[in-house]
Design a protein around this motif. Structure first.
Motif, PDB file in Angstrom:
ATOM      1  N   GLU A 156      47.255  24.517  15.151  1.00  0.00           N
ATOM      2  CA  GLU A 156      46.956  24.628  13.724  1.00  0.00           C
ATOM      3  C   GLU A 156      45.542  24.194  13.366  1.00  0.00           C
ATOM      4  O   GLU A 156      45.104  24.335  12.213  1.00  0.00           O
ATOM      5  CB  GLU A 156      47.962  23.787  12.907  1.00  0.00           C
ATOM      6  N   VAL A 157      44.790  23.666  14.345  1.00  0.00           N
ATOM      7  CA  VAL A 157      43.477  23.076  14.073  1.00  0.00           C
ATOM      8  C   VAL A 157      42.366  24.058  14.418  1.00  0.00           C
ATOM      9  O   VAL A 157      42.428  24.762  15.428  1.00  0.00           O
ATOM     10  CB  VAL A 157      43.305  21.754  14.851  1.00  0.00           C
ATOM     11  N   GLY A 158      41.331  24.087  13.572  1.00  0.00           N
ATOM     12  CA  GLY A 158      40.154  24.896  13.819  1.00  0.00           C
ATOM     13  C   GLY A 158      39.011  24.055  14.356  1.00  0.00           C
ATOM     14  O   GLY A 158      38.862  23.872  15.550  1.00  0.00           O
ATOM     15  N   CYS A 159      38.194  23.504  13.440  1.00  0.00           N
ATOM     16  CA  CYS A 159      37.028  22.706  13.831  1.00  0.00           C
ATOM     17  C   CYS A 159      37.366  21.224  13.840  1.00  0.00           C
ATOM     18  O   CYS A 159      38.149  20.747  13.013  1.00  0.00           O
ATOM     19  CB  CYS A 159      35.872  22.956  12.860  1.00  0.00           C
ATOM     20  N   VAL A 160      36.737  20.487  14.745  1.00  0.00           N
ATOM     21  CA  VAL A 160      36.904  19.036  14.826  1.00  0.00           C
ATOM     22  C   VAL A 160      35.521  18.407  14.815  1.00  0.00           C
ATOM     23  O   VAL A 160      34.617  18.828  15.543  1.00  0.00           O
ATOM     24  CB  VAL A 160      37.669  18.624  16.109  1.00  0.00           C
ATOM     25  N   GLY A 161      35.343  17.385  13.970  1.00  0.00           N
ATOM     26  CA  GLY A 161      34.061  16.703  13.865  1.00  0.00           C
ATOM     27  C   GLY A 161      34.186  15.228  14.179  1.00  0.00           C
ATOM     28  O   GLY A 161      35.271  14.632  14.095  1.00  0.00           O
ATOM     29  N   ALA A 162      33.053  14.614  14.532  1.00  0.00           N
ATOM     30  CA  ALA A 162      33.015  13.215  14.956  1.00  0.00           C
ATOM     31  C   ALA A 162      32.411  12.346  13.862  1.00  0.00           C
ATOM     32  O   ALA A 162      31.873  12.837  12.867  1.00  0.00           O
ATOM     33  CB  ALA A 162      32.190  13.090  16.241  1.00  0.00           C
ATOM     34  N   LYS A 163      32.487  11.054  14.061  1.00  0.00           N
ATOM     35  CA  LYS A 163      31.864  10.081  13.162  1.00  0.00           C
ATOM     36  C   LYS A 163      30.478   9.758  13.710  1.00  0.00           C
ATOM     37  O   LYS A 163      30.343   9.304  14.841  1.00  0.00           O
ATOM     38  CB  LYS A 163      32.708   8.816  13.071  1.00  0.00           C
ATOM     39  N   LEU A 164      29.462  10.004  12.899  1.00  0.00           N
ATOM     40  CA  LEU A 164      28.087   9.836  13.339  1.00  0.00           C
ATOM     41  C   LEU A 164      27.401   8.738  12.531  1.00  0.00           C
ATOM     42  O   LEU A 164      27.643   8.603  11.328  1.00  0.00           O
ATOM     43  CB  LEU A 164      27.309  11.149  13.189  1.00  0.00           C
ATOM     44  N   TYR A 165      26.529   7.988  13.206  1.00  0.00           N
ATOM     45  CA  TYR A 165      25.801   6.902  12.567  1.00  0.00           C
ATOM     46  C   TYR A 165      24.298   7.125  12.705  1.00  0.00           C
ATOM     47  O   TYR A 165      23.818   7.695  13.691  1.00  0.00           O
ATOM     48  CB  TYR A 165      26.125   5.548  13.213  1.00  0.00           C
ATOM     49  N   TYR A 166      23.579   6.648  11.701  1.00  0.00           N
ATOM     50  CA  TYR A 166      22.136   6.520  11.864  1.00  0.00           C
ATOM     51  C   TYR A 166      21.858   5.375  12.848  1.00  0.00           C
ATOM     52  O   TYR A 166      22.737   4.534  13.103  1.00  0.00           O
ATOM     53  CB  TYR A 166      21.473   6.207  10.524  1.00  0.00           C
ATOM     54  N   ASN A 184      42.029  15.513   7.394  1.00  0.00           N
ATOM     55  CA  ASN A 184      41.539  16.873   7.245  1.00  0.00           C
ATOM     56  C   ASN A 184      40.389  16.899   6.251  1.00  0.00           C
ATOM     57  O   ASN A 184      40.373  16.164   5.271  1.00  0.00           O
ATOM     58  CB  ASN A 184      42.665  17.793   6.784  1.00  0.00           C
ATOM     59  N   VAL A 185      39.420  17.736   6.521  1.00  0.00           N
ATOM     60  CA  VAL A 185      38.260  17.909   5.657  1.00  0.00           C
ATOM     61  C   VAL A 185      37.964  19.406   5.561  1.00  0.00           C
ATOM     62  O   VAL A 185      38.447  20.202   6.375  1.00  0.00           O
ATOM     63  CB  VAL A 185      37.025  17.161   6.207  1.00  0.00           C
ATOM     64  N   SER A 186      37.168  19.775   4.574  1.00  0.00           N
ATOM     65  CA  SER A 186      36.812  21.186   4.436  1.00  0.00           C
ATOM     66  C   SER A 186      35.827  21.619   5.509  1.00  0.00           C
ATOM     67  O   SER A 186      35.856  22.766   5.960  1.00  0.00           O
ATOM     68  CB  SER A 186      36.221  21.449   3.048  1.00  0.00           C
ATOM     69  N   ALA A 187      34.957  20.696   5.910  1.00  0.00           N
ATOM     70  CA  ALA A 187      33.942  21.060   6.901  1.00  0.00           C
ATOM     71  C   ALA A 187      33.477  19.820   7.639  1.00  0.00           C
ATOM     72  O   ALA A 187      33.660  18.690   7.166  1.00  0.00           O
ATOM     73  CB  ALA A 187      32.753  21.766   6.238  1.00  0.00           C
ATOM     74  N   VAL A 188      32.864  20.046   8.798  1.00  0.00           N
ATOM     75  CA  VAL A 188      32.240  18.975   9.578  1.00  0.00           C
ATOM     76  C   VAL A 188      30.866  19.461  10.024  1.00  0.00           C
ATOM     77  O   VAL A 188      30.603  20.672  10.071  1.00  0.00           O
ATOM     78  CB  VAL A 188      33.095  18.573  10.802  1.00  0.00           C
ATOM     79  N   THR A 189      30.008  18.539  10.334  1.00  0.00           N
ATOM     80  CA  THR A 189      28.657  18.914  10.745  1.00  0.00           C
ATOM     81  C   THR A 189      28.648  19.476  12.165  1.00  0.00           C
ATOM     82  O   THR A 189      29.394  19.034  13.039  1.00  0.00           O
ATOM     83  CB  THR A 189      27.704  17.715  10.659  1.00  0.00           C
ATOM     84  N   GLY A 200      43.050  30.225   8.024  1.00  0.00           N
ATOM     85  CA  GLY A 200      44.343  29.554   8.056  1.00  0.00           C
ATOM     86  C   GLY A 200      44.405  28.300   8.896  1.00  0.00           C
ATOM     87  O   GLY A 200      45.489  27.722   9.072  1.00  0.00           O
ATOM     88  N   TYR A 201      43.262  27.834   9.412  1.00  0.00           N
ATOM     89  CA  TYR A 201      43.256  26.654  10.269  1.00  0.00           C
ATOM     90  C   TYR A 201      42.871  25.400   9.475  1.00  0.00           C
ATOM     91  O   TYR A 201      42.231  25.474   8.419  1.00  0.00           O
ATOM     92  CB  TYR A 201      42.275  26.835  11.426  1.00  0.00           C
ATOM     93  N   LEU A 202      43.248  24.252  10.027  1.00  0.00           N
ATOM     94  CA  LEU A 202      42.862  22.959   9.471  1.00  0.00           C
ATOM     95  C   LEU A 202      41.629  22.438  10.201  1.00  0.00           C
ATOM     96  O   LEU A 202      41.562  22.501  11.424  1.00  0.00           O
ATOM     97  CB  LEU A 202      43.999  21.942   9.637  1.00  0.00           C
ATOM     98  N   ASN A 203      40.677  21.937   9.462  1.00  0.00           N
ATOM     99  CA  ASN A 203      39.538  21.255  10.064  1.00  0.00           C
ATOM    100  C   ASN A 203      39.793  19.754  10.036  1.00  0.00           C
ATOM    101  O   ASN A 203      40.352  19.222   9.078  1.00  0.00           O
ATOM    102  CB  ASN A 203      38.247  21.599   9.315  1.00  0.00           C
ATOM    103  N   VAL A 204      39.367  19.071  11.097  1.00  0.00           N
ATOM    104  CA  VAL A 204      39.738  17.670  11.294  1.00  0.00           C
ATOM    105  C   VAL A 204      38.500  16.810  11.512  1.00  0.00           C
ATOM    106  O   VAL A 204      37.593  17.201  12.269  1.00  0.00           O
ATOM    107  CB  VAL A 204      40.690  17.519  12.502  1.00  0.00           C
ATOM    108  N   PHE A 205      38.472  15.661  10.841  1.00  0.00           N
ATOM    109  CA  PHE A 205      37.487  14.622  11.140  1.00  0.00           C
ATOM    110  C   PHE A 205      38.205  13.476  11.827  1.00  0.00           C
ATOM    111  O   PHE A 205      39.243  13.004  11.356  1.00  0.00           O
ATOM    112  CB  PHE A 205      36.822  14.111   9.863  1.00  0.00           C
ATOM    113  N   THR A 206      37.669  13.035  12.966  1.00  0.00           N
ATOM    114  CA  THR A 206      38.231  11.866  13.641  1.00  0.00           C
ATOM    115  C   THR A 206      37.189  10.765  13.742  1.00  0.00           C
ATOM    116  O   THR A 206      36.083  10.999  14.251  1.00  0.00           O
ATOM    117  CB  THR A 206      38.770  12.205  15.039  1.00  0.00           C
TER     118      THR A 206
END
Length: 890
Positions: A727-737, A778-783, A822-828
């Motif tokens: 069910e998942v489309g894009c997956v994004g990470a947690k990024l820091y400066y 879930n988020v609409s988009a990830v970088t 129809g996919y879910l985008n995910v931030f982890t």
């Protein structure tokens, strides 16, 4: 000049138009009260100076002059200036010597003189839409130059009849031959101010739109500058506070040192030396003496009970984390602007009367030893519902306090919609809720704790949602907490986010179920007390389509904060966390594989998901140009830290020329996992990644910036464990400066006009809005600085848009295409990397880059206009001006 019939009608309405612009209006609608004070006088003096310097006017009309501050500033500087305003109150406050130059008049009346400049500052939006063309014509007939500013189109106030986007105003003025002066910077007035000039050369609509986009960029820059100024001021205050605390601590240490010296030098210290010697030889003697002395002192002074209670309260206060999510003052302002009030009652009642579908909603309320006041208020909150088609099903779980039955029976006699069962034995919350459910005859059930409150419009909102979405199976709303009469800590929730729900039971209050679904899963299970609703929700949603779970983004429920309640502090009920963990473990075992861990520092959950064996191959695509030190840091961190082993790296060289870089490429190619591709064309981020994707071998494609650096060794495993979910489309990470502040924690649509990064600049240790910096969601988009997606999805949506989104927003556009499919985008947050943002490519600061960026904004607005105005994973009650989850203000 002959007036039209419309103008005659407008003149007849002048008296009613001027009524809102009284003293209260000028005091409350201008930020700082509008009156003769140093702020406004200095402000208009600066404006007058700049007008004279840059435009050199001789005769000026200030249309909408209010108290005439600009007129007097110009006349004090030798300029012939005049003013008109519709408000008699405003004109009456003009400086006496200036009053002959200011009169009460409306812009829908013809202007009988000519001026070489007219200022029209935040005026036309106060004119009714049907009359604004008359006003614009009158302005244009009286001058060749208009300094114009209008209220931003995200402002909503009763007296703003005619708020429009800037492009709409420009098109109206263009009908009279007036176009913006592209060379004149009017931002000294307001960030959105422009100079309009009569010109025979017509500008295309495309040019006007581009101009508006440039103005929007200036507005965003001004907002960012104000935000940075506030942050700087806060930092200064914090520093001063720490300096004061350090000075105080130093003084305290000095005092203590002096006191110790006095003690050690005292006669009593010397006389008790033998006793201290005895205590050292026999430690049990010291314990006995201390306990005896303390007991005698507390008993004699009658302070034992008070001190025990005080210490308990103090310990709880110390151990309970302070609220990081809300400001009481800001929330109160939000309530006054946007929340339900008694003035809305009749509107809701009329809406309810018009509903075609009026289902009975059974409100389930298990009761046990509820304090009288709380029980009374809870029942009354149901009886005061605007929506009348409800039944209150109360199950008393064998309370022994007489007031419980007395209050319930009184209300039952007064209202036949109240049903009651008195349980013979205490069975705890799950069994009591099942007993209440047995009384229910409604098609839908709502859950109410025995000491909480429903808002008066709560069930009306639910019924309206059911009429709009007849297939709804589960509905939930926003909530806040209440203590005495104080409302605080609102949770403005996202729409249905399956991954966030598996991290925390954010549905909570108010939750409404279709009753048949509750029966289908067998109701509430004994043994899950404390998280019995979470367990029920998990079992129900397993059989639901995610589109049938609906969110009402309004505060419909007050959760009472009392000692022992999870509303007071999440740490109050550890057993609730453990019960929720068991419920989630069972859910995972029924639907997937993985283990449940507690999120560090929070009573929430992380699912560590399993990955199939053999591991799928991941193709990590890294575009680059020179800057070898940055690339080396990125590649080395991936190779040396990543625990996931089945990956390949595709370095895409985009015209590198530095010898050290070319040598590094040769070294990299000695590693079988690394391939260097060459893209000898102009920089086009989308095209580069699409080109590399065609050469990649993995079933998973990873888009990686060359300026990221791995922090957590299992970052890739974590991301793969999500991206392989069907069910998942894009997956994004947690990024820091590099300074350990958040650069990316998911993308929020609408911020800054297109999109912005969630929690940007928050400290790395921050929990985020209701823990969201620590939770998978879930988020609409990830970088695309660090993004994983399955190959078949990448290809199905056509990859990145290399024609119209060459550099900016291509990742947001790509994620929205994936979501649309129809996919879910995910931030982890469990995949962490540093992002040394845009080091190799620089900033967007040349005219060509700015024009390209503006065209990319236009593409996003054209393609995703509706989506940019409502991000389902962000609340409409939160701001789009900043990335900090602050409250909406307009």
């Amino acid at each position: 000049m002959v007036r039209t019939g419309l103008e005659e009608g407008c003149q007849a309405r002048l008296v009613t138009m001027e009524e809102p612009y009284d003293e209260e209006c000028f005091q409350s609608h201008c930020g700082i009260p509008y009156e003769r004070n140093s702020h406004w006088l200095a402000c208009f003096a600066e404006i007058a100076d700049e007008l004279i310097r840059s435009l050199r006017p001789q005769r000026v009309l200030d249309a909408g002059c209010a108290w005439g501050f600009l007129v007097e500033a110009l006349r004090d500087r030798g300029i012939e200036a005049w003013g008109i305003d519709i408000s008699p109150y405003a004109i009456s406050n003009v400086r006496p010597d200036i009053k002959p130059c200011c009169k009460r008049a409306s812009l829908i009346e013809p202007i009988d003189q000519r001026f070489d400049l007219i200022t029209c500052i935040e005026v036309l939006e106060f004119i009714q839409p049907g009359e604004v063309l008359i006003a614009i014509r009158n302005l244009c007939n009286a001058t060749d130059r208009i300094l114009f500013s209008s209220t931003l189109d995200d402002v909503s106030e009763d007296i703003h009849f005619n708020v429009r986007p800037l492009i709409a105003w420009l098109r109206l003025f263009a009908d009279f031959g007036f176009y913006p002066d592209l060379t004149y910077d009017a931002s000294f007035l307001t960030p959105q101010a422009i100079l309009l000039k009569r010109t025979p050369s017509r500008l295309s609509d495309e040019a006007l739109m581009l101009f508006c986009q440039n103005v929007r960029l200036k507005i965003d820059a001004a907002n960012e500058a104000r935000r940075n100024s506030r942050l700087l001021e806060h930092a200064r205050a914090e520093a001063e506070s720490w300096e004061a605390a350090a000075a105080h601590a130093k003084q305290h240490a000095t005092n203590v040192e002096g006191q110790l010296h006095a003690i050690f030098s005292s006669t009593s210290w010397k006389m008790t030396a033998p006793l201290r010697h005895l205590l050292k030889r026999a430690p049990w003697t010291a314990t006995l003496l201390r306990r005896t002395a303390k007991l005698i002192w507390w008993t004699v002074t009658l302070q034992l009970p008070h001190r025990l209670r005080h210490r308990s309260q103090l310990l709880r206060r110390i151990l309970t984390p302070q609220d990081l999510n809300t400001s009481a003052t800001e929330y109160q302002q939000w309530i006054e602007k946007f929340d339900y009030s008694s003035a809305d009652h009749d509107r809701y009642k009329a809406m309810v009367d018009q509903l075609a579908f009026k289902p009975v909603i059974s409100v389930l309320m298990p009761v046990y030893e509820t304090p009288a006041t709380y029980l009374e208020e809870a029942i009354r909150s149901v009886r005061q519902q605007i929506y009348p088609h409800w039944e209150l099903c109360i199950a008393d779980d064998a309370s022994t306090s007489q007031h419980v039955r007395q209050i319930i029976e009184r209300h039952r006699r007064e209202d036949s919609r109240i049903k009651v069962v008195y349980r013979e034995a205490n069975g705890h919350i799950s069994e009591a809720t099942n007993s209440a459910f047995e009384l229910a005859t409604g098609e839908f059930i709502a859950l109410l704790d025995h000491d909480d409150l429903l808002r008066p419009h709560a069930l009306a909102e639910v019924a309206a949602t059911l009429n709009e979405h007849p297939g709804a199976q589960l509905i939930y709303s926003d909530e806040d907490k209440i203590e005495a009469d104080r409302r605080f800590d609102p949770y403005f929730k996202p729409d249905w986010s399956p991954d966030l729900f598996l991290s925390q039971n954010y549905l909570n209050h108010l939750t409404v179920h279709r009753a048949d679904n509750v029966r289908r899963v067998g109701g509430w299970r004994k043994g899950f007390e404390g998280s019995q609703d979470y367990d029920l929700n998990l079992r129900i949603i397993e059989g639901l389509d995610r589109n049938s779970i609906l969110h009402i983004p309004k505060i419909l429920y007050h959760w009472r904060a009392v000692p022992g309640s999870t509303a007071k502090a999440g740490s109050e009920k550890n057993y609730a966390f453990e019960a929720g963990k068991r419920a989630l473990e069972e859910h995972v075992s029924r639907n997937q594989s993985g283990r449940i861990e507690q999120v560090e520092g929070l009573p929430f959950y992380r699912i560590v998901r399993s990955i199939s064996d053999p591991q799928p191959l991941v193709s990590l695509i890294i575009p680059t140009k020179d800057k070898v030190d940055i690339l080396r840091l990125c590649v080395n961190s991936i190779l040396s830290k990543t625990t996931y082993t089945n990956f390949e790296i595709l370095i895409v060289d985009n015209n590198s020329s530095e010898p050290t870089t070319l040598e590094y490429f040769r070294q990299l190619e000695q590693d079988d996992r690394i391939h260097v591709l060459h893209y000898p064309h102009a920089f086009n981020y989308s095209a580069i990644n699409n080109f590399a994707a065609q050469s990649s071998k993995g079933s998973i494609i990873g888009l990686i910036n060359n300026d990221v650096e791995v922090i957590t060794p299992d970052w890739l495993r974590e991301m793969v464990s999500h991206v392989v979910r069907p069910e998942v489309g894009c997956v994004g990470a947690k990024l820091y400066y590099p300074d350990d502040t958040v650069q990316h924690a998911g993308v929020i649509l609408g911020i800054g006009g297109v999109a912005g990064h969630s929690h940007k600049y928050f400290p790395r240790s921050h929990l985020g809005y209701f823990g969201r910096l620590r939770l998978c969601q879930n988020v609409s988009a990830v970088t695309a600085a660090c993004l994983l997606v399955r190959r078949e999805i990448y290809e199905a949506v056509g990859g990145l848009d290399e024609a119209r989104l060459k550099i900016a927003f291509n990742d947001v556009d790509f994620c929205l295409k994936v979501r649309q499919a129809g996919y879910l985008n995910v931030f982890t947050p469990f995949a962490e990397l540093y992002h040394h943002e845009s080091i190799s490519r620089g900033t967007e600061n040349t005219p060509a880059k700015i024009r390209r960026f503006q065209s990319e904004i236009a593409t996003m607005e054209e393609r995703w206009n509706a989506d940019l105005h409502k991000d389902p994973f962000y609340s409409p009650n939160l701001t789009l001006d900043q990335e900090d989850f602050g409250f909406r203000t307009s």
